[in-house]
Design an enzyme around this catalytic site. Sequence first.
Site, short mmCIF file in Angstrom:
data_model
loop_
_atom_site.label_atom_id
_atom_site.label_comp_id
_atom_site.label_asym_id
_atom_site.label_seq_id
_atom_site.Cartn_x
_atom_site.Cartn_y
_atom_site.Cartn_z
N GLU A 180 0.85 -1.20 0.00
CA GLU A 180 0.00 0.00 0.00
C GLU A 180 0.88 1.24 0.00
OE1 GLU A 180 -2.43 1.64 -0.70
OE2 GLU A 180 -4.03 1.28 0.75
N ASP A 181 0.39 2.33 -0.59
CA ASP A 181 1.18 3.56 -0.59
C ASP A 181 1.12 4.27 0.75
OD1 ASP A 181 -1.49 4.13 -0.99
OD2 ASP A 181 -1.18 5.53 -2.64
N ILE A 182 -0.10 4.43 1.28
CA ILE A 182 -0.21 5.22 2.50
C ILE A 182 -1.40 4.77 3.34
CG2 ILE A 182 -1.48 7.04 1.23
CD1 ILE A 182 -0.10 9.08 3.16
N ASP A 187 -3.84 6.25 6.07
CA ASP A 187 -4.27 7.52 6.67
C ASP A 187 -5.13 7.17 7.89
OD1 ASP A 187 -5.26 10.03 7.21
OD2 ASP A 187 -6.05 10.42 5.22
N GLY A 191 -6.73 4.41 8.11
CA GLY A 191 -6.63 2.96 8.25
C GLY A 191 -7.93 2.26 7.87
N LYS A 223 0.33 8.00 8.12
CA LYS A 223 0.01 9.37 8.53
C LYS A 223 -0.36 9.39 10.00
CE LYS A 223 -2.08 11.82 5.14
NZ LYS A 223 -3.13 12.56 4.40
N PHE A 243 -1.56 16.47 3.29
CA PHE A 243 -1.86 15.73 2.06
C PHE A 243 -0.63 15.74 1.17
CE2 PHE A 243 -3.74 14.70 -2.02
CZ PHE A 243 -4.54 13.64 -1.66
N ASP A 296 -1.54 10.48 -5.90
CA ASP A 296 -2.20 11.47 -6.76
C ASP A 296 -3.10 12.41 -5.97
OD1 ASP A 296 -4.22 9.47 -6.17
OD2 ASP A 296 -5.42 10.46 -7.69
N ARG A 317 1.05 12.01 -10.41
CA ARG A 317 1.67 10.68 -10.39
C ARG A 317 3.01 10.72 -11.11
NH1 ARG A 317 -2.31 7.17 -8.26
NH2 ARG A 317 -4.40 7.56 -9.02
#
Length: 216
Positions: A133-135, A137, A139, A165, A186, A193, A199
């Site tokens: 996963e990228d991030i 936040d 959850g 985060k 953010f 993106d 991107r």
Amino acid sequence: DQNKNWIVIGDEEPGFSLRHFVIPSHYKDDVERVLIPHGMIMDRVEKLAHEIAADTEGPLTVCCILKGGHAFFADLVNRLKKCTNAAGQNLPMQLDFIKVKSYEGDKSSGNVTISYTEQELHDLKGKHLLLVEDIIDTGATMTALLAKLAEYQPASVRVVSLFLKRTPKSVGYIPDYVGVEIPDQFIVGYCLDYNEIFRDLDHVCVISETGKQKYA
Ligand code: 5GP
């Protein structure tokens, strides 16, 4: 923070001025500063690959969470190919792609959609999964995805997220592996993106007000 197994960027840490980096000209007004330079991301990816390999006995099904996760996924898989586990063996890997969406613009919609066919879900049975996963936040996305996947009885599931985060909105979910913990801002770049923009930016940057308005 010393106990955490990842890099922590504090709330007061501003990152770096844009003038020290090569930023695509079409984005020069749209980001405020560089929070994490691309080089540092690559160093974390390398280290995460070593840690994951050391913890892995046998074949791994590496699942890319689209679309945000794709740059991280590609770089991580490339590093994993060169790693060995505790027994000195390379890891056989299968690659899989799951499209998950929960964000509208810069707001978590709380509504998670997973595009995966029943057949694809049934094929996960008995496999050792690594979700990329990228991030994380709140959850909410990952918690929903894990609940859905558990119904199909994979042998094991681990999650690696490049970013985590710090937010009061967190549901308390912490992934097995984390690259960098960031303040509640953010971020865009390295395939993260904002409404499909940014991107094509390598460095991870904080979006500017101009950028938010321009691509809203
Ligand atoms: P969560 O369900 O954990 O609140 O949200 C997770 C998803 O929201 C991530 O997979 C990502 O797509 C998106 N997201 C959360 N924070 C950010 C951010 O700072 N930048 C970008 N580009 N996407 C984010």
